[in-house]
Design an enzyme around this catalytic site. Structure first.
Site, PDB file in Angstrom:
ATOM      1  N   CYS A   1      35.774  -8.299   9.392  1.00 54.05           N
ATOM      2  CA  CYS A   1      35.586  -8.150   7.953  1.00 54.05           C
ATOM      3  C   CYS A   1      36.748  -8.788   7.192  1.00 54.05           C
ATOM      4  O   CYS A   1      37.909  -8.410   7.400  1.00 54.05           O
ATOM      5  CB  CYS A   1      35.475  -6.666   7.592  1.00 54.05           C
ATOM      6  SG  CYS A   1      35.457  -6.357   5.807  1.00 54.05           S
TER       7      CYS A   1
ATOM      8  N   CYS B   1      38.957  -6.014   5.219  1.00 54.20           N
ATOM      9  CA  CYS B   1      39.703  -4.932   5.861  1.00 54.20           C
ATOM     10  C   CYS B   1      41.202  -5.255   5.909  1.00 54.20           C
ATOM     11  O   CYS B   1      41.596  -6.424   5.949  1.00 54.20           O
ATOM     12  CB  CYS B   1      39.173  -4.689   7.272  1.00 54.20           C
ATOM     13  SG  CYS B   1      37.684  -3.657   7.348  1.00 54.20           S
TER      14      CYS B   1
ATOM     15  N   ASN C   1      39.656 -14.167  -5.932  1.00 57.55           N
ATOM     16  CA  ASN C   1      38.460 -14.500  -5.165  1.00 57.55           C
ATOM     17  C   ASN C   1      38.625 -15.868  -4.508  1.00 57.55           C
ATOM     18  O   ASN C   1      38.941 -16.858  -5.177  1.00 57.55           O
ATOM     19  CB  ASN C   1      37.237 -14.494  -6.089  1.00 57.55           C
ATOM     20  CG  ASN C   1      35.931 -14.456  -5.331  1.00 57.55           C
ATOM     21  OD1 ASN C   1      35.768 -15.128  -4.312  1.00 57.55           O
ATOM     22  ND2 ASN C   1      34.994 -13.664  -5.834  1.00 57.55           N
TER      23      ASN C   1
ATOM     24  N   HIS D   1      36.459   0.684   5.804  1.00 59.02           N
ATOM     25  CA  HIS D   1      35.306  -0.196   5.775  1.00 59.02           C
ATOM     26  C   HIS D   1      33.999   0.559   5.509  1.00 59.02           C
ATOM     27  O   HIS D   1      33.034  -0.012   4.989  1.00 59.02           O
ATOM     28  CB  HIS D   1      35.221  -0.926   7.127  1.00 59.02           C
ATOM     29  CG  HIS D   1      34.127  -1.935   7.243  1.00 59.02           C
ATOM     30  ND1 HIS D   1      34.202  -3.182   6.666  1.00 59.02           N
ATOM     31  CD2 HIS D   1      32.922  -1.880   7.880  1.00 59.02           C
ATOM     32  CE1 HIS D   1      33.099  -3.861   6.948  1.00 59.02           C
ATOM     33  NE2 HIS D   1      32.302  -3.096   7.682  1.00 59.02           N
TER      34      HIS D   1
ATOM     35  N   ASN E   1      28.521  -5.059  -7.109  1.00 59.03           N
ATOM     36  CA  ASN E   1      27.202  -5.201  -6.498  1.00 59.03           C
ATOM     37  C   ASN E   1      27.224  -4.414  -5.194  1.00 59.03           C
ATOM     38  O   ASN E   1      27.993  -4.742  -4.288  1.00 59.03           O
ATOM     39  CB  ASN E   1      26.870  -6.667  -6.212  1.00 59.03           C
ATOM     40  CG  ASN E   1      26.739  -7.490  -7.473  1.00 59.03           C
ATOM     41  OD1 ASN E   1      26.191  -7.028  -8.469  1.00 59.03           O
ATOM     42  ND2 ASN E   1      27.240  -8.712  -7.449  1.00 59.03           N
TER      43      ASN E   1
ATOM     44  N   SER F   1      27.458  -9.487   0.115  1.00 55.82           N
ATOM     45  CA  SER F   1      27.567 -10.084   1.443  1.00 55.82           C
ATOM     46  C   SER F   1      28.494  -9.315   2.371  1.00 55.82           C
ATOM     47  O   SER F   1      28.519  -9.567   3.571  1.00 55.82           O
ATOM     48  CB  SER F   1      28.049 -11.536   1.321  1.00 55.82           C
ATOM     49  OG  SER F   1      29.307 -11.596   0.665  1.00 55.82           O
TER      50      SER F   1
ATOM     51  N   HIS G   1      32.038  -3.755   3.141  1.00 58.86           N
ATOM     52  CA  HIS G   1      33.295  -3.100   2.773  1.00 58.86           C
ATOM     53  C   HIS G   1      33.277  -2.787   1.274  1.00 58.86           C
ATOM     54  O   HIS G   1      32.959  -3.661   0.462  1.00 58.86           O
ATOM     55  CB  HIS G   1      34.483  -4.013   3.098  1.00 58.86           C
ATOM     56  CG  HIS G   1      35.805  -3.318   3.052  1.00 58.86           C
ATOM     57  ND1 HIS G   1      36.564  -3.066   4.173  1.00 58.86           N
ATOM     58  CD2 HIS G   1      36.500  -2.789   2.018  1.00 58.86           C
ATOM     59  CE1 HIS G   1      37.678  -2.428   3.823  1.00 58.86           C
ATOM     60  NE2 HIS G   1      37.643  -2.253   2.508  1.00 58.86           N
TER      61      HIS G   1
ATOM     62  N   HIS H   1      33.780  -2.732  -2.368  1.00 65.41           N
ATOM     63  CA  HIS H   1      34.572  -3.586  -3.239  1.00 65.41           C
ATOM     64  C   HIS H   1      33.805  -3.915  -4.511  1.00 65.41           C
ATOM     65  O   HIS H   1      32.591  -3.774  -4.582  1.00 65.41           O
ATOM     66  CB  HIS H   1      34.970  -4.882  -2.529  1.00 65.41           C
ATOM     67  CG  HIS H   1      33.822  -5.831  -2.312  1.00 65.41           C
ATOM     68  ND1 HIS H   1      32.864  -5.651  -1.334  1.00 65.41           N
ATOM     69  CD2 HIS H   1      33.469  -6.981  -2.962  1.00 65.41           C
ATOM     70  CE1 HIS H   1      31.983  -6.624  -1.376  1.00 65.41           C
ATOM     71  NE2 HIS H   1      32.313  -7.449  -2.367  1.00 65.41           N
TER      72      HIS H   1
ATOM     73  N   GLN I   1      34.303  -6.599  -8.322  1.00 66.52           N
ATOM     74  CA  GLN I   1      34.865  -7.869  -8.761  1.00 66.52           C
ATOM     75  C   GLN I   1      35.267  -7.802 -10.232  1.00 66.52           C
ATOM     76  O   GLN I   1      34.819  -6.918 -10.970  1.00 66.52           O
ATOM     77  CB  GLN I   1      33.853  -9.000  -8.570  1.00 66.52           C
ATOM     78  CG  GLN I   1      33.416  -9.225  -7.136  1.00 66.52           C
ATOM     79  CD  GLN I   1      32.531 -10.446  -7.003  1.00 66.52           C
ATOM     80  OE1 GLN I   1      32.904 -11.557  -7.389  1.00 66.52           O
ATOM     81  NE2 GLN I   1      31.330 -10.250  -6.462  1.00 66.52           N
TER      82      GLN I   1
ATOM     83  N   HIS J   1      31.611   1.465 -22.138  1.00 65.31           N
ATOM     84  CA  HIS J   1      30.474   1.995 -21.395  1.00 65.31           C
ATOM     85  C   HIS J   1      30.200   1.140 -20.169  1.00 65.31           C
ATOM     86  O   HIS J   1      30.635  -0.012 -20.077  1.00 65.31           O
ATOM     87  CB  HIS J   1      29.216   2.043 -22.275  1.00 65.31           C
ATOM     88  CG  HIS J   1      28.772   0.713 -22.781  1.00 65.31           C
ATOM     89  ND1 HIS J   1      29.379   0.077 -23.853  1.00 65.31           N
ATOM     90  CD2 HIS J   1      27.773  -0.128 -22.377  1.00 65.31           C
ATOM     91  CE1 HIS J   1      28.782  -1.079 -24.086  1.00 65.31           C
ATOM     92  NE2 HIS J   1      27.807  -1.230 -23.193  1.00 65.31           N
TER      93      HIS J   1
ATOM     94  N   HIS K   1      26.966   0.062 -17.320  1.00 59.51           N
ATOM     95  CA  HIS K   1      25.545   0.052 -16.990  1.00 59.51           C
ATOM     96  C   HIS K   1      25.380   0.091 -15.472  1.00 59.51           C
ATOM     97  O   HIS K   1      26.068  -0.649 -14.751  1.00 59.51           O
ATOM     98  CB  HIS K   1      24.873  -1.224 -17.511  1.00 59.51           C
ATOM     99  CG  HIS K   1      24.925  -1.391 -18.991  1.00 59.51           C
ATOM    100  ND1 HIS K   1      24.041  -0.764 -19.851  1.00 59.51           N
ATOM    101  CD2 HIS K   1      25.754  -2.123 -19.792  1.00 59.51           C
ATOM    102  CE1 HIS K   1      24.312  -1.115 -21.100  1.00 59.51           C
ATOM    103  NE2 HIS K   1      25.355  -1.931 -21.091  1.00 59.51           N
TER     104      HIS K   1
END
Length: 342
Positions: A49, A52, A74, A111, A149, A157, A160, A162, A164, A292, A294
């Protein structure tokens, strides 16, 4: 379940968009958790990973042996620091540079732990990281988008845990819609749209999922995803910078409760895309803005039956069968203790 044969539409005042609601189409909108609980067991550490602690990432870099949250640029950022030479502007062909940067936030060194499986203290570390990163990036960029996500179905993808952050000068389309709508509402009513909405939803309570002294979670009146929720500040603050310690502790608590309730609906690790909307950082007056988040989950009737935005949704407008009121009732009535802890 609704016996009313009539379809109806509801308007989202934050964006001006409408959603078609068709409760009569579904005589059995809620089938219960009919599947066996999902107990996919991941290791606490995965040697392959890239998120990790201590593991290699792209570009000959490696993670430190971090013990709490960990943030890095990133390795495959969608935004760059370089500007383009735009095409000659016209009504048909408009182009602009998208200068910015993107970062990844590892919520935990473990993880196999998603947000609902973290302790409130660990979630407080996530909230503190969001605040620190927002404070830094908002000094440089006008629009700072913090999001997560969760789950393969949402394009994640890496399992683990996370999220962004994408930061840029231009206002993202959804943020621009909300800026215009909230400003227009404030000009008309001399009050913030979402503050008035919190007051109305608190009084009504039919769409409330959970709340505490500082935060409210509702399935919004205009929800388009089956179990969509809106997490909104009850104190009317405009961005992460304004959060005090009590508000951050309360946020950690309600994040754990909401994400636990999600997982308990179908006894599975509930996928979603979620994101925070802060006031644009260059605004001189942020009175019309309320911080706020969503949550947009795709699951509909089970861990494997999903809502797809296709056909009419892509060509006309969003449509749903499960009413927001029923979705809120389902979320409100599931346990707030995670199913894997039972």
């Amino acid at each position: 379940m609704s016996s009313n044969p009539a379809a109806f539409r509801r308007r989202n005042p934050l964006t001006g968009e409408w959603v078609l609601v068709s409760p009569h189409r579904n005589n059995r909108p809620w089938s219960g958790a009919t599947e066996e609980p999902s107990k996919v067991e991941l290791p606490a550490y995965e040697s392959n990973c890239p998120l990790c602690p201590g593991n290699a990432r792209a570009n000959d870099t490696s993670n430190p042996n971090y013990e709490s949250t960990f943030v890095f640029k990133n390795d495959f950022a969608a935004l760059t620091e370089h500007e383009i030479e735009p095409v000659d502007a016209s009504d048909l062909f408009q182009e602009q540079s998208a200068v910015g940067e993107a970062r990844v936030i590892c919520f935990s060194p473990e993880h196999n732990k998603t947000l609902p499986q973290l302790t409130e203290q660990e979630l407080l570390s996530v909230v503190n990281t969001w605040q620190r990163e927002y404070s830094e990036l908002s000094e440089i960029y006008n629009c700072v988008q913090i999001f997560e996500n969760k789950g393969e179905v949402m394009g994640c993808s890496q399992p683990h845990p996370h999220g962004q952050i994408w930061a840029h000068q231009h206002l993202a389309t959804e943020v621009e819609k909300e800026e215009l709508s909230q400003k227009a509402y404030f000009d008309d009513h001399s009050s913030a749209l979402l503050s008035d909405y919190v007051a109305a939803e608190t009084k009504d309570a039919s769409r409330t999922v959970c709340e505490n002294d500082h935060w409210l979670v509702v399935v919004p009146f205009w929800a388009k995803w089956p179990f969509e929720t809106l997490l909104v500040s009850k104190d009317g603050i405009a961005d992460f910078i304004a959060l005090n310690q009590a508000q951050k502790l309360a946020l950690a608590s309600i994040l754990k409760e909401l994400t636990t309730r999600y997982d308990n609906v179908f006894n599975t690790s509930f996928p979603y895309s979620m994101g925070w909307h802060n006031a644009p950082s260059t605004l001189e007056d942020k009175s019309h803005w309320v911080l706020h988040a969503h949550f947009y989950p795709p699951l509909l009737r089970s861990a494997t039956i999903k809502k797809h935005m296709v056909g009419y949704e892509m060509l006309g407008e969003s449509q749903r069968d499960l009413t927001p009121e029923l979705a809120a009732k389902i979320l409100r009535e599931v346990s707030s203790t995670h199913y894997l802890e039972n």
